[in-house]
Enzyme design. Structure first.
Site, short mmCIF file in Angstrom:
data_model
loop_
_atom_site.label_atom_id
_atom_site.label_comp_id
_atom_site.label_asym_id
_atom_site.label_seq_id
_atom_site.Cartn_x
_atom_site.Cartn_y
_atom_site.Cartn_z
N GLU A 126 2.92 -2.13 5.25
CA GLU A 126 2.22 -2.92 4.44
C GLU A 126 2.54 -4.13 3.85
O GLU A 126 3.90 -4.24 3.72
CB GLU A 126 2.10 -2.00 3.14
CG GLU A 126 1.19 -2.44 1.97
CD GLU A 126 0.84 -1.39 0.86
OE1 GLU A 126 1.78 -0.52 0.63
OE2 GLU A 126 0.06 -1.69 -0.08
N GLY A 266 10.28 -1.73 -3.61
CA GLY A 266 10.63 -0.36 -4.04
C GLY A 266 10.87 0.78 -3.10
O GLY A 266 11.81 1.56 -2.91
N ALA A 267 9.57 1.15 -2.66
CA ALA A 267 9.30 2.11 -1.61
C ALA A 267 8.05 2.01 -0.88
O ALA A 267 7.09 1.34 -1.52
CB ALA A 267 9.55 3.37 -2.42
N MET A 268 7.95 2.87 -0.07
CA MET A 268 6.26 2.81 0.82
C MET A 268 6.17 4.14 0.95
O MET A 268 6.90 4.99 1.71
CB MET A 268 6.65 1.96 2.05
CG MET A 268 5.47 1.53 2.60
SD MET A 268 4.05 0.89 1.82
CE MET A 268 2.70 1.59 2.71
N GLU A 269 4.76 4.35 0.88
CA GLU A 269 3.97 5.70 0.82
C GLU A 269 3.54 6.03 2.12
O GLU A 269 2.78 6.83 2.39
CB GLU A 269 2.88 5.65 0.05
CG GLU A 269 1.62 4.76 0.44
CD GLU A 269 1.66 3.36 -0.36
OE1 GLU A 269 2.78 2.87 -0.77
OE2 GLU A 269 0.55 2.74 -0.42
N ASN A 270 4.18 5.58 3.49
CA ASN A 270 3.66 5.97 4.84
C ASN A 270 3.41 7.30 4.82
O ASN A 270 4.18 8.21 4.29
CB ASN A 270 4.84 5.46 5.77
CG ASN A 270 5.51 4.44 5.38
OD1 ASN A 270 4.79 3.13 5.55
ND2 ASN A 270 6.79 4.23 5.26
N HIS A 302 5.46 8.32 -7.57
CA HIS A 302 4.44 7.27 -7.34
C HIS A 302 4.00 7.43 -5.95
O HIS A 302 3.10 7.52 -5.58
CB HIS A 302 5.39 5.81 -7.82
CG HIS A 302 4.37 4.72 -7.28
ND1 HIS A 302 3.53 3.99 -8.24
CD2 HIS A 302 4.00 4.09 -6.17
CE1 HIS A 302 2.74 3.01 -7.76
NE2 HIS A 302 2.99 2.92 -6.18
N GLU A 303 5.15 7.34 -4.95
CA GLU A 303 4.93 7.31 -3.61
C GLU A 303 4.38 8.78 -3.33
O GLU A 303 3.36 8.54 -2.31
CB GLU A 303 6.22 6.95 -2.60
CG GLU A 303 6.99 5.91 -3.06
CD GLU A 303 6.29 4.59 -3.25
OE1 GLU A 303 5.03 4.53 -2.35
OE2 GLU A 303 6.38 3.91 -3.92
N HIS A 306 0.78 8.55 -4.03
CA HIS A 306 -0.56 7.68 -3.01
C HIS A 306 -1.00 8.63 -2.01
O HIS A 306 -1.88 8.16 -1.28
CB HIS A 306 0.61 6.58 -2.37
CG HIS A 306 0.61 5.58 -3.23
ND1 HIS A 306 -0.53 4.75 -3.56
CD2 HIS A 306 1.67 4.52 -3.36
CE1 HIS A 306 -0.01 3.77 -4.14
NE2 HIS A 306 1.26 3.68 -3.94
N1 TRP Z 1 2.77 0.52 -1.48
C1 TRP Z 1 4.10 0.07 -1.76
C2 TRP Z 1 4.14 0.92 -3.15
O1 TRP Z 1 4.40 1.98 -3.32
C3 TRP Z 1 4.52 -1.17 -1.93
C4 TRP Z 1 5.16 -1.86 -0.74
C5 TRP Z 1 6.47 -1.39 -0.62
C6 TRP Z 1 5.06 -3.17 -0.42
N2 TRP Z 1 6.82 -2.55 0.37
C7 TRP Z 1 5.90 -3.42 0.63
C8 TRP Z 1 4.28 -4.10 -0.44
C9 TRP Z 1 6.24 -4.48 1.41
C10 TRP Z 1 4.15 -5.35 0.06
C11 TRP Z 1 5.41 -5.51 1.17
O2 TRP Z 1 3.60 0.24 -4.42
ZN ZN Z 2 2.46 1.93 -5.16
#
Ligand code: TRP
Ligand code: ZN
Length: 875
Positions: A126, A266-270, A302-303, A306
């Site tokens: 993302e 912070g983190a990513m919701e893959n 949060h993740e 998502h």
């Molecule tokens: N979607 C992520 C969240 O939970 C945001 C995010 C994580 C992101 N890593 C990123 C956005 C790198 C841009 C680039 O909010």
């Molecule tokens: Zn988010």
């Protein structure tokens, strides 16, 4: 600078011409060249794809070795390259597209796409990172099922992960092995993930509401295995909460989280494979503060949330980012409120919004929660999209009420499951389920800037009538000179002279008024004496509100308002009013004296043992320098700093004995626990100590040192350290900082706190310290967490030093941005924020700040990220 201004507009949106039914990928991971084979089954989109060109995106760092359509290898004349676009001119209505790309993850310092973090491979796709891996229709409205094979050296990378379920695996004689993963849920490429590394994990399981067992796995480096339990507990709480509050159940049989140390956000919701910044998942009493624990709980939730608000229902295009982020932040805030103290959570969120988001709304990058255009989407992961976006969802919740809001969210999820949709679709579902007209409310999505409410009132003692007048306005923002009146839900109540709530209608003591006009009046009958209004209870709308309160009325509301948030707000308003007059006095050479009402009001709060200790700590925390700066027309850095310190010291001297007794009374016995009640005691205790330290008496230095030595947890240890480190007791500061580093040098996240504490030291000479720390062996310019701690701490949270009159702070930041621009554009652009606010400072500082922005703008090879922020700031 002649950068081509490639601005993208929401109004130009077109549906994709081709859809991808399935995507089959094969990753051959190596230390040098990584090979990626991608097979896409493509079909023309029903609305008029056939005959159109097929459009893919690929970053310039990706080498395209081969591209074939239906087994026919294309030559360069078969396609066209325009920047990141690759356009295949003629394709059939349905076809197989195969590509082979070569990438170098080990050299990827941007941390977008496939990169390495401490020797492990991981991804961040993302918003548009997938195009750094392969050529693909990398846009969120193109959704596909993915089958992914990861192949790597078995000894170096025993763990190979991707989205969904593992379906096959094998190994070869040359020491390599592979695993194939299948994700049955169609998803946009931004939710793709891959991890390969030498990882360990903890495992648990969760029985869903329909009695399916979900396997939960949290992966990290071996040394961090003892710091994963809290994230696991938080995950299970979040899963239960989403079932209970939204009726949403998890869908796959496996849910994985991986902790990585190099991460831009912070983190990513893959899907099924969240990737987390270690700072948002690792937690242990010895190394993590209470704030850290709460952050882990909030981000894990949060993740997880998502999975429905973001993954099952995703965004049509990136202008809709707040569709998933605003809604998900609202959901995680409500979760945290339910897990801990609701009022405390609200106060914390509002404080953040009022300082940082309001400042963004008033700055050169101001944008609506649904922007109309952007140059680089990464620049729009902002407090506006996230926090203001959440406030907008909260207002819908306030307008509809709990039940109708739930009906609206049920309808939204049901109607759009598996689709990529818009914020309008979200609002429409809320309207359709509730029957409420939200057409004027939609302006919240298109108008930038923070609305202001100006109140006045009158009371007629003969008629027993009270009238509240309200005017709304919204300042101009870039591209939006004038604004239309918005639909603002105003929660309010009236207090009688004794401090009791008046009953307004149907036994209600809090009403939600619909403010919809530029000017409006609300009449209240049968009011026996002049009431004191309590306005914007619970912060019912993200606005600035002005009512001409007398200080005595604020003291009265602090003591009597039935709304906890409003009691805090009254205290803030009182302190702001007092400090603003003192700033004025200071500027005019008038000797400062503190209004004794503040000391008395604070004493009353400290003496009341029935109050929630966390709220006591919040109420007694003076408005920050950042908030005072946001409120100022012209920021006088020195006056703000001087006055706030003056008030702290006066309060400390006036309340010394009660501060000390509350400090002692709040001591906790027994084992550390991050529950709300214990957090409350520690926060009040540390607040008392910080006031006592403000007296600059040696006996309180001794007390802080004693706390440091006796602390069995990071909250108390780091609080004591930062008080000593920021004091005038230089030797003691030096000694304690050294001792702390020795103890914690092997814990990266603790060392980052050590950097941050030093970077935020308000004492003179900090810039030199920061420059020296950049040479420290524990510092790493490539690690965003370290950059945020040291650079972010100094430039963003140390106003008195960053804004030194000689401009050295600005030059320092300018140099760093130029260094970071190529290396990590996302982080570089984020770090720029403090310079972009130049308009709010005096002439001399303005010139120096602009000079740095201009110097950056004039340099070659600017990333889109940095270019957009710098050019808009100077426009
Ligand atoms: N979607 C992520 C969240 O939970 C945001 C995010 C994580 C992101 N890593 C990123 C956005 C790198 C841009 C680039 O909010
Ligand atoms: Zn988010």
């Amino acid at each position: 600078m002649s950068q081509e201004l490639n601005e993208i507009f929401l109004k130009d949106y077109q549906a994709p011409r081709y859809l991808i039914e399935s995507t089959d990928m094969h990753f051959e991971l190596h230390e040098q060249d990584t090979l990626v084979r991608t097979r896409m089954q493509v079909t023309a989109n029903v609305d008029g794809g056939a005959g159109a060109a097929f459009e893919l995106f690929g970053h310039e760092d990706v080498e395209l070795c081969r591209i074939a359509i239906n087994d026919q290898v294309l030559s360069e004349k078969d396609y066209q390259r325009q920047g990141e676009k690759l356009i295949v001119k003629s394709v059939p209505a349905s076809f197989l597209c195969e590509t082979l790309t070569r990438i170098q993850p080990q050299d990827n310092t941007a941390l977008e796409g496939l990169y390495k973090s401490d020797g492990m491979f991981c991804t961040q796709c993302e918003a548009e990172g997938f195009r750094r891996i392969t050529f693909y229709p990398d846009r969120p409205d193109v959704m596909s099922v993915f089958r992914t094979t990861v192949e790597a050296d078995k000894a170096l990378y025993p763990v190979l992960l991707s989205n969904g379920n593992p379906v096959e695996q094998g190994e070869s004689d040359d020491g390599r092995h592979w695993i194939t993963w299948e994700d049955p849920f169609p998803k946009p490429a931004y939710l793709f993930a891959l991890v390969a590394g030498d990882l360990e994990y903890i495992e648990d399981s969760y029985p869903t509401m329909s009695d399916r067992d979900v396997k939960l796995l949290i992966y990290g480096e071996a040394k961090d295995l003892d710091k994963l339990e809290y994230a696991m507990a938080s995950l299970k709480n979040a899963m239960r909460w989403d079932e209970e509050v939204y009726g949403r159940e998890y869908d796959l049989d496996i849910y994985m989280i991986v902790a990585v140390d190099f991460f831009n956000m912070g983190a990513m919701e893959n899907k099924g494979l969240n990737i987390f910044n270690t700072s948002c998942v690792l937690a242990h009493p010895k190394t993590t503060t209470d704030a850290g624990f709460q952050r882990v709980e909030g981000v894990v939730a949060h993740e997880y949330f998502h999975n429905w608000s973001g993954n099952r229902v995703t965004c049509r295009d990136w202008f809709q980012l707040s569709l998933k982020e605003g809604f998900t932040v609202f959901r995680d805030a409500e979760f945290s409120a339910d897990m801990n103290s609701r009022t405390v959570k609200r106060v914390e969120d509002v404080a953040l919004l009022r300082t940082a988001q309001f400042a963004e709304d008033a700055g050169p990058m101001a944008h609506p929660i649904r922007p109309a255009s952007f140059i680089e989407i990464s620049n729009f992961y902002t407090l506006t999209i996230y926090e203001k976006g959440a406030e907008v969802v909260r207002m819908i919740h306030t307008l509809l009420g709990e039940e109708q809001f739930r009906a609206g969210s049920d309808l939204y999820f049901e109607r759009h499951d598996g689709q990529a949709v818009t914020t309008d679709d979200f609002v429409a579902a809320m309207e359709d389920a509730s029957g409420r007209d939200l057409s004027q409310f939609r302006l919240w999505y298109s108008q930038a800037g923070t609305p202001e409410l100006k109140f006045s009132d009158e009371y007629d003692p003969q008629a027993h009538r009270y009238v509240l007048h309200v005017q709304q306005s919204c300042p101009a923002s870039p591209g939006q000179a004038t604004k239309e009146p918005m639909h603002i839900p105003l929660a309010m109540g009236l207090l009688d002279q004794q401090g009791n709530d008046l009953t307004l209608v149907n036994g209600e003591t809090t009403l939600v008024l619909d403010v919809t006009e530029a000017e409006q009046s609300f009449t209240f009958e049968n009011i026996q004496s002049r009431p004191v209004p309590s306005l914007l209870r619970g912060f019912s709308a993200p606005v600035k509100s002005h009512y001409p309160y007398q200080r005595d009325e604020l003291v009265f509301l602090m003591a009597n308002d039935s709304d906890g948030f409003s009691r805090w707000d009254a205290a803030q308003k009182l302190a702001v009013d007092i400090m603003q007059s003192l700033i004025h006095d200071h500027q005019n050479g008038v000797a400062l004296t503190l209004d004794p009402r503040l000391v008395d009001a604070f004493r009353a709060i400290l003496e009341d043992s029935t109050l929630d200790k966390a709220m006591v700590a919040k109420v007694l925390t003076l408005p920050s320098e950042a908030y005072l700066s946001e409120l100022a027309t012209e920021i006088d850095v020195d006056a703000i700093h001087h006055v706030r310190n003056f008030v702290r010291k006066e309060l400390a001297q006036g309340l010394e004995s009660i501060l000390l007794s509350v400090y002692e009374a709040c001591e906790l016995a027994g084992e550390y626990s991050p529950d709300a009640a214990s957090i409350a005691r520690r926060s009040l205790r540390n607040l008392c100590l910080s006031y006592l330290m403000a007296t600059e008496e040696a006996r309180y230095l001794a007390l802080a040192e004693e706390q440091y030595v006796n602390a069995d947890n990071m909250t108390d240890q780091s609080a004591a350290l930062s008080m000593v480190a920021h004091s005038r007791f230089k030797q003691a500061a030096h000694k304690l900082l050294e001792r702390f580093y020795k103890q914690w040098q092997d814990e990266a996240l603790v060392v980052n706190q050590w950097f941050a504490i030093q970077a935020t030291n308000p004492e003179p000479g900090t810039l030199a310290d920061v420059e020296a720390l950049m040479q420290h062996p524990a510092f790493d310019m490539k690690n965003p967490n370290k950059l945020r701690a040291l650079l972010g701490g100094f430039c963003g949270q140390n106003a008195i030093n960053f804004h030194m009159a000689d401009g050295s702070g600005y030059r320092f930041l300018g140099d760093r941005i130029l260094e970071l621009n190529k290396q990590n554009p996302q982080v570089a652009s984020r770090m720029l924020t403090p310079l972009t606010r130049w308009k709010k400072y005096g002439e001399a500082r303005q010139q120096q700040m602009k000079a740095q922005l201009q110097r950056i703008l004039d340099s070659d090879g600017l990333s889109k990220d940095v270019y957009e922020v710098v050019s808009k700031s100077l426009a």
